[in-house]
Design a protein around this motif. Structure first.
Motif, short mmCIF file in Angstrom:
data_model
loop_
_atom_site.label_atom_id
_atom_site.label_comp_id
_atom_site.label_asym_id
_atom_site.label_seq_id
_atom_site.Cartn_x
_atom_site.Cartn_y
_atom_site.Cartn_z
N MET A 43 30.69 27.63 19.91
CA MET A 43 30.98 26.50 20.93
C MET A 43 32.48 26.29 21.45
O MET A 43 33.34 26.50 22.06
CB MET A 43 31.97 24.65 20.33
CG MET A 43 30.02 23.77 20.35
SD MET A 43 30.14 22.75 19.55
CE MET A 43 31.31 21.70 20.52
N ALA A 44 33.77 27.73 20.56
CA ALA A 44 34.86 28.61 20.56
C ALA A 44 34.67 29.35 21.50
O ALA A 44 34.05 30.06 21.37
CB ALA A 44 35.09 28.52 19.08
N ASP A 45 36.18 29.60 22.06
CA ASP A 45 36.18 30.81 22.73
C ASP A 45 37.11 31.45 22.34
O ASP A 45 36.51 32.25 22.35
CB ASP A 45 37.14 29.58 24.50
CG ASP A 45 36.70 28.88 24.81
OD1 ASP A 45 36.10 29.02 25.47
OD2 ASP A 45 37.55 28.45 25.38
N PHE A 46 37.60 31.08 21.47
CA PHE A 46 38.45 32.24 20.57
C PHE A 46 37.76 32.15 19.11
O PHE A 46 38.16 30.38 18.49
CB PHE A 46 40.39 32.32 20.54
CG PHE A 46 40.14 32.79 22.08
CD1 PHE A 46 40.22 34.09 22.33
CD2 PHE A 46 40.28 31.92 23.28
CE1 PHE A 46 40.23 34.18 23.84
CE2 PHE A 46 40.91 32.09 24.07
CZ PHE A 46 40.56 33.72 24.76
N VAL A 47 37.32 32.31 18.39
CA VAL A 47 37.41 32.77 16.94
C VAL A 47 38.72 33.42 15.39
O VAL A 47 39.12 34.93 15.81
CB VAL A 47 35.77 32.66 15.82
CG1 VAL A 47 36.17 32.95 14.82
CG2 VAL A 47 34.94 32.05 17.07
#
Length: 72
Positions: A43-47
């Motif tokens: 779900m994240a744009d950045f990890v």
């Protein structure tokens, strides 16, 4: 933009045990009630991987901030 900070399971367990002084089983029970790391990452744009050192964490944050700013 959604950012997720994650670490491998053993690192997370060790840190919580040190910080909160609770048992491994209590931590595992807590983890199982939460959304899975895999789902959060999807779900994240950045990890940000927080499994390493503080210096490594800072490098990742700086890189992602730069990318995020460039994309705007």
């Amino acid at each position: 933009e959604d950012w997720v900070v994650d670490a491998d399971l053993e690192t997370r367990i060790s840190r919580v045990m040190s910080r909160d002084g609770i048992s491994r089983q209590a931590i595992m029970d807590r983890i199982h009630r939460q959304m899975s790391s895999e789902k959060k990452r999807e779900m994240a744009d950045f990890v940000i991987d927080n499994s390493g050192s503080l210096d490594e964490l800072h490098v990742q944050i700086d890189q992602l901030l730069e990318r995020s700013t460039d994309e705007r």
